[in-house]
Structures are given as C-alpha cells and as structure tokens.
Design a protein around this motif. Structure first.
Motif, PDB file in Angstrom:
ATOM      1  N   THR A  53      32.387  40.808  40.069  1.00  0.00           N
ATOM      2  CA  THR A  53      31.288  40.071  40.696  1.00  0.00           C
ATOM      3  C   THR A  53      31.789  38.774  41.319  1.00  0.00           C
ATOM      4  N   LEU A  54      32.584  38.024  40.568  1.00  0.00           N
ATOM      5  CA  LEU A  54      33.097  36.753  41.085  1.00  0.00           C
ATOM      6  C   LEU A  54      33.990  36.979  42.307  1.00  0.00           C
ATOM      7  N   ASN A  55      34.834  37.990  42.251  1.00  0.00           N
ATOM      8  CA  ASN A  55      35.687  38.318  43.394  1.00  0.00           C
ATOM      9  C   ASN A  55      34.839  38.601  44.621  1.00  0.00           C
ATOM     10  N   ALA A  56      33.783  39.411  44.449  1.00  0.00           N
ATOM     11  CA  ALA A  56      32.922  39.763  45.568  1.00  0.00           C
ATOM     12  C   ALA A  56      32.203  38.547  46.122  1.00  0.00           C
ATOM     13  N   VAL A  57      31.712  37.670  45.220  1.00  0.00           N
ATOM     14  CA  VAL A  57      30.971  36.480  45.651  1.00  0.00           C
ATOM     15  C   VAL A  57      31.850  35.570  46.520  1.00  0.00           C
ATOM     16  N   ILE A  58      33.102  35.357  46.089  1.00  0.00           N
ATOM     17  CA  ILE A  58      34.003  34.501  46.869  1.00  0.00           C
ATOM     18  C   ILE A  58      34.326  35.157  48.212  1.00  0.00           C
ATOM     19  N   CYS A  59      34.589  36.459  48.182  1.00  0.00           N
ATOM     20  CA  CYS A  59      34.947  37.156  49.430  1.00  0.00           C
ATOM     21  C   CYS A  59      33.801  37.153  50.426  1.00  0.00           C
ATOM     22  N   VAL A  60      32.570  37.347  49.927  1.00  0.00           N
ATOM     23  CA  VAL A  60      31.404  37.284  50.818  1.00  0.00           C
ATOM     24  C   VAL A  60      31.284  35.890  51.416  1.00  0.00           C
ATOM     25  N   ASP A  61      31.514  34.866  50.609  1.00  0.00           N
ATOM     26  CA  ASP A  61      31.422  33.487  51.090  1.00  0.00           C
ATOM     27  C   ASP A  61      32.430  33.240  52.205  1.00  0.00           C
ATOM     28  N   ILE A  62      33.666  33.712  52.019  1.00  0.00           N
ATOM     29  CA  ILE A  62      34.703  33.522  53.036  1.00  0.00           C
ATOM     30  C   ILE A  62      34.355  34.283  54.310  1.00  0.00           C
ATOM     31  N   LYS A  63      33.885  35.545  54.151  1.00  0.00           N
ATOM     32  CA  LYS A  63      33.594  36.368  55.320  1.00  0.00           C
ATOM     33  C   LYS A  63      32.402  35.819  56.084  1.00  0.00           C
ATOM     34  N   GLN A  64      31.408  35.319  55.357  1.00  0.00           N
ATOM     35  CA  GLN A  64      30.202  34.821  56.003  1.00  0.00           C
ATOM     36  C   GLN A  64      30.422  33.474  56.679  1.00  0.00           C
ATOM     37  N   LYS A  65      31.130  32.565  56.009  1.00  0.00           N
ATOM     38  CA  LYS A  65      31.244  31.188  56.504  1.00  0.00           C
ATOM     39  C   LYS A  65      32.536  30.911  57.245  1.00  0.00           C
ATOM     40  N   GLY A  66      33.522  31.803  57.118  1.00  0.00           N
ATOM     41  CA  GLY A  66      34.777  31.623  57.831  1.00  0.00           C
ATOM     42  C   GLY A  66      35.465  30.327  57.457  1.00  0.00           C
ATOM     43  N   ILE A  67      35.825  29.521  58.451  1.00  0.00           N
ATOM     44  CA  ILE A  67      36.562  28.273  58.193  1.00  0.00           C
ATOM     45  C   ILE A  67      35.695  27.211  57.511  1.00  0.00           C
ATOM     46  N   HIS A  68      34.391  27.460  57.425  1.00  0.00           N
ATOM     47  CA  HIS A  68      33.504  26.511  56.755  1.00  0.00           C
ATOM     48  C   HIS A  68      33.337  26.834  55.274  1.00  0.00           C
ATOM     49  N   SER A  69      33.956  27.913  54.818  1.00  0.00           N
ATOM     50  CA  SER A  69      33.918  28.239  53.391  1.00  0.00           C
ATOM     51  C   SER A  69      34.789  27.250  52.622  1.00  0.00           C
ATOM     52  N   ARG A  70      34.404  26.976  51.383  1.00  0.00           N
ATOM     53  CA  ARG A  70      35.224  26.101  50.546  1.00  0.00           C
ATOM     54  C   ARG A  70      36.512  26.794  50.086  1.00  0.00           C
ATOM     55  N   PHE A  71      36.578  28.110  50.270  1.00  0.00           N
ATOM     56  CA  PHE A  71      37.677  28.875  49.694  1.00  0.00           C
ATOM     57  C   PHE A  71      38.581  29.479  50.766  1.00  0.00           C
ATOM     58  N   VAL A  72      39.819  29.707  50.374  1.00  0.00           N
ATOM     59  CA  VAL A  72      40.750  30.496  51.177  1.00  0.00           C
ATOM     60  C   VAL A  72      41.371  31.530  50.250  1.00  0.00           C
ATOM     61  N   ARG A  73      41.612  32.708  50.806  1.00  0.00           N
ATOM     62  CA  ARG A  73      42.297  33.743  50.035  1.00  0.00           C
ATOM     63  C   ARG A  73      43.776  33.625  50.354  1.00  0.00           C
ATOM     64  N   VAL A  74      44.516  33.058  49.435  1.00  0.00           N
ATOM     65  CA  VAL A  74      45.927  32.768  49.656  1.00  0.00           C
ATOM     66  C   VAL A  74      46.741  34.052  49.724  1.00  0.00           C
ATOM     67  N   ARG A  75      46.463  34.943  48.805  1.00  0.00           N
ATOM     68  CA  ARG A  75      47.104  36.258  48.750  1.00  0.00           C
ATOM     69  C   ARG A  75      46.073  37.230  48.210  1.00  0.00           C
ATOM     70  N   PRO A  76      46.327  38.540  48.312  1.00  0.00           N
ATOM     71  CA  PRO A  76      45.359  39.483  47.752  1.00  0.00           C
ATOM     72  C   PRO A  76      45.016  39.150  46.303  1.00  0.00           C
ATOM     73  N   GLY A  77      43.745  38.902  46.049  1.00  0.00           N
ATOM     74  CA  GLY A  77      43.279  38.636  44.697  1.00  0.00           C
ATOM     75  C   GLY A  77      43.404  37.187  44.266  1.00  0.00           C
ATOM     76  N   ILE A  78      44.025  36.327  45.058  1.00  0.00           N
ATOM     77  CA  ILE A  78      44.300  34.944  44.667  1.00  0.00           C
ATOM     78  C   ILE A  78      43.616  33.982  45.637  1.00  0.00           C
ATOM     79  N   PHE A  79      42.875  33.021  45.082  1.00  0.00           N
ATOM     80  CA  PHE A  79      42.089  32.102  45.904  1.00  0.00           C
ATOM     81  C   PHE A  79      42.465  30.650  45.634  1.00  0.00           C
ATOM     82  N   GLY A  80      42.251  29.814  46.653  1.00  0.00           N
ATOM     83  CA  GLY A  80      42.431  28.380  46.529  1.00  0.00           C
ATOM     84  C   GLY A  80      41.311  27.679  47.260  1.00  0.00           C
ATOM     85  N   LEU A  81      41.370  26.367  47.300  1.00  0.00           N
ATOM     86  CA  LEU A  81      40.366  25.579  48.000  1.00  0.00           C
ATOM     87  C   LEU A  81      40.880  25.163  49.379  1.00  0.00           C
TER      88      LEU A  81
END
Length: 491
Positions: A53-81
């Motif tokens: 669930t958490l993985n999906a929530v972050i990925c949806v946030d990145i896909k929806q907001k793009g560069i305005h998301s608080r998150f970046v996916r650094v590598r598959p499965g790994i996130f940063g700010l």
C-alpha cells in the motif's frame, strides 16, 4: 515518536513516508519506510500488506504530481525526498529526456550481461574511434555468395581479414574473454554500455569505465543492474513469468506487446518478438528463469530479485503475491519428486503404455505399443509429420535407475529397418552415459533422440499426463488507475 499507535497523532501514508525519510536523511526501500512508520506509530493498517500500500501511495503521488511531488524514486523500490536534490531513476536515464519515465526498452540487440562484464574492461582506456572503427571495418567484410565467410570461427577470420589496430582489438576481445565473445557480435553490448553510461568518452576520446560501470561488473544484482533491468523491461518479463508460473514464449507476447505500446517506440510483430527473445535469453543466462523444452518458469532467485527491486512497475508488486508464487514453485517441485517416485515403481508394461499416451498427446499418429515378447528392443512405434512428410519412429522405454549405455542405443539403431523407421528415441527414468550422448547424432547414422528422467517429467507436465492444473484468481492493485482518476479530477 515511539510507542503504540495513537489515532490522534497518526499520519497519512504519504505524510508518514515523508517524515520517516526526513528523519533518516537518506533514501530507503519502501519496506523499510513501512516498518519504521509502523514501529513508531505513525500509521496503522488493517491490511496484511501495508508495504504494498505504501509503495503504491508514493508511486501514485510521483506519477500524479511529477516534479512537484515530495518524493523521487532513486532506484526500483527505493525512495528519497526531492528536497535533497538527488536525481530520480527516471531523470538518471540514458537519454535524460522529459518523457524518460515513459520511454523504455531502448536497446534492440539486447546483450548477454556476462559477456558485457568481460567486454567493459577491454574497452576501458581505448579510443572511441578505434572501437567504432572495428565495427565499421567488420561491416565491410560481408563476403560474397561464392565465399560468404564463416563468422563462427574468429581464430580464422580475424587473422585472415583484419589488419593493424582492428586486428589487435578483435584479438583482444576474442582472447581476453576466453573465446566467449565473438568480435563480430558486440554491437548490442556497445549500445548498452554507452546508453547507460557504463563507459563515457573523456576529453582525449578515450572510453573510461564509470562508477556505474564498475557497479555493473561487481554486483550482478546491484543498483545499476536493477535500474537498467527496469528500463529495458527485464523486470516486466520476470513479473509476467511470476504471474503465469510457467509458459511458452508466445504466452508472454500479449502482455509484452501492451508494455511496449505504453513504454517504447517498438510496435511491429518482428520487433516485439525479437526484443522479447533476446531478453528471455539474457534472463535465462542469469539464472532468474528456467527453460524446460519450450516452457519458461521463474526461479526462486528470480522471485527474490523481484522482491528486492519491488517488481517491474512501481506499484505492481506485492510481497504477498510473491510469497504465493514461491509456494507455487515449492509445490511444483514436490509434485515432480512424487512423479519421479511413481515412474520408478511402475510396471514396465504400464510405463510403455504411459509413453504411448504421451506420444499421442504430442500429436504422433498410429501409436502402437509392441508386444512384450520379441519386440527387438522397440517398445512403441508411431508416425510423426515432419513438414509434408510422415515418418516412422521407434521408441524404447527404459524404466531404470542406472544410466542407459551406448550398447542400448546401438541396438535400437540396428532395429530401425525392421520397423521401416528412419529415427528412434530412448526414454528413460534415469540418464545417459557419455558414450550414448556422443553417439546419439553420429554423422551418417540415423538420429536417436535421448529423453532423460527430468525431461520426461517436463513433457508429462507440459502435455498434462499424470497432472492436473488448478487455477487460482489473485487480485492485484493497479495504482495507475487511481493516478489517472485523480488527474482527471484536477483537470
């Protein structure tokens, strides 16, 4: 924050993720984010897979907001700010284009990773012009209809057809890879190395091995490999294999076609099949898939790799699903053991009739089990269509524990004429001696196909003899649909 969950202080999954990353100060795998958020009471979940669930929530946030998301996916499965100023996996792509996240499968001649690891040190420090010059030279050596040239023997054609620096580099590639890499077939390796910056050109025109290149060489399942596996659709193919359990190459085509339609510029039948075949071959070499005959299946190593990376597309993977698939693999292995035990205890005549049943399932015609007495070493006779010709084949079924020796093969070959047969097959519950395997396709002699115990079980499973298949429907989250819905509402 520590202690038990407190509804008054709980956060949404997205806010809790941001808080955990901020406190940690460096990128984390989504499973680690979830574990820390749960242990600190920042979130609660009634579901059994809060990680998914958490993985999906972050990925949806990145896909929806793009560069305005608080998150970046650094590598598959790994996130940063994003506030840390680090690059995402999408931005750190070969082409570094605006649509990088949606453009994948860029390398047509997908290479062997093992071969590429041997080539990178050889290309390191050499002029780019020398490497590309060798390819240009080889391209001119096409031969003629009268003398087409044998490119399978680099020891000969390198000496006969190349000179100077071209010859020196070609010999280095052939010899320093222990004759595993043919210098004529390294175009895909070169494209891959350059596209993913495993090698870069310096100011003097020399190709230099990068940190990413060293990571690719030193860590077969490391960060660089995971990144390129995602970009080149390898994780997608593994995901398809995991979901299907087993399947032929054709079973992968529909989902692979859909994937290419969404993420690449490939669309013709020939490129769809070719890109899939090349990647399947590379994945097999890495031990992430197995192949029995024409049937592919994911290995435990492949499942573990999917779990490590988070799967092919950011929100497609579920730990629970992968655990189910691992249990399925274990159950299949158990069934194979039971089948082997049953085969080894069957009455010989029953074993022969089982082989006859298998041949009928394999589309042999006029299948007949011979009489036990005076069968001259032939247990089953059948006809098979080869193109527009029907040929007679004889089969000997050997239910035994020791390897079949060459004398058995020679005897069967000598009996072909008695049944007007042109070829034969020996099927055994055991294996074959080295002499038997060497003699099976002896030049000038009728071919004898050898089917050992493991291959026999593969065929019985493939054609549904002695096994039944049960289907289990598993639901899987499609986070893209939620992202699209939210986008539609905002527009």
């Amino acid at each position: 924050m520590t202690g038990k969950f407190d509804a008054a202080t709980s956060l949404s999954f997205i806010d809790a993720s941001a808080k955990i990353l901020d406190l940690n100060g460096s990128p984390l795998h989504y499973r680690d984010i979830t574990q820390q958020a749960l242990s600190q009471g920042l979130i609660q979940s009634e579901g059994k897979t809060p990680e998914a669930t958490l993985n999906a929530v972050i990925c949806v946030d990145i896909k929806q907001k793009g560069i305005h998301s608080r998150f970046v996916r650094v590598r598959p499965g790994i996130f940063g700010l994003r506030s840390w100023g680090i690059e995402s996996a999408a931005l750190d792509s070969p082409l570094n284009t605006a649509d990088a996240e949606n453009r994948r499968v860029r390398i047509p001649h997908f290479p062997s990773y093992a071969e590429l690891r041997l080539l990178l040190p050889i290309w390191n420090g050499r002029l780019r012009s020398q490497i590309t010059g060798l390819r240009s030279t080889i391209e001119t050596l096409r031969g003629s209809p009268q003398e087409p040239g044998d490119w399978t023997k680099p020891d000969l054609w390198i000496v006969e057809r190349l000179q100077g620096k071209d010859r020196e580099l070609a010999e280095a590639i052939w010899q320093k890879t222990a004759e595993k890499v043919n210098p004529r077939h390294v175009y895909g390796h070169w494209l891959f190395a350059c596209a993913y910056k495993l090698l870069v050109e310096d100011s003097d025109g020399q190709m230099k091995l990068t940190d990413r290149g060293r990571d690719f060489i030193d860590r077969p399942l490391g960060d660089t490999v995971a990144l390129v596996d995602e970009q080149e659709g390898v994780l997608k193919i593994l995901t398809i294999a995991a979901e299907k359990g087993t399947g032929r190459r054709s079973d992968f085509i529909p989902e692979w076609t859909d994937y290419l339609t969404r993420y690449s510029r490939y669309g013709t039948d020939i490129t769809i099949k070719d890109t899939l075949s090349r990647r399947l071959h590379s994945i097999l070499e890495r031990g992430l898939l197995t192949k029995a005959g024409a049937i592919y299946g994911i290995t435990d190593e492949g499942l573990a790799y999917l779990r490590q990376t988070g799967g092919d597309e950011p929100a497609d993977s579920s730990i629970e699903l992968q655990e189910i698939l691992q249990l399925v693999n274990q159950q299949k292995a158990s069934v194979r053991v039971s089948m082997q035990e049953l085969l080894s205890t069957m009455e010989p005549i029953a074993f022969e009739h089982l082989i006859g049943q298998l041949l009928e399932a394999m589309n042999y015609q006029n299948v007949a089990v011979t009489a036990p007495s005076n069968d001259k070493g032939v247990d089953v006779v059948a006809d098979i269509e080869l193109g527009i010709t029907s040929v007679r084949e004889v089969v000997q079924a050997k239910r035994q524990k020791s390897n079949v020796q060459r004398t058995v093969l020679d005897a069967l070959r000598g009996s072909l004429y008695r049944f007007q047969a042109v070829r034969g097959t020996i099927i055994t519950t055991a294996g074959f001696s080295k002499g038997a395997m060497q003699a099976a396709f002896e030049a000038g002699a009728p071919p004898i196909t050898l089917i050992d115990g493991s291959k026999l079980i593969d065929l019985l499973i493939e054609y549904g003899i002695g096994v039944r298949t049960r289907s289990v429907e598993v639901l899987e989250l499609d986070a893209d649909a939620f992202a699209q819905t939210e986008e539609g509402e905002d527009s």
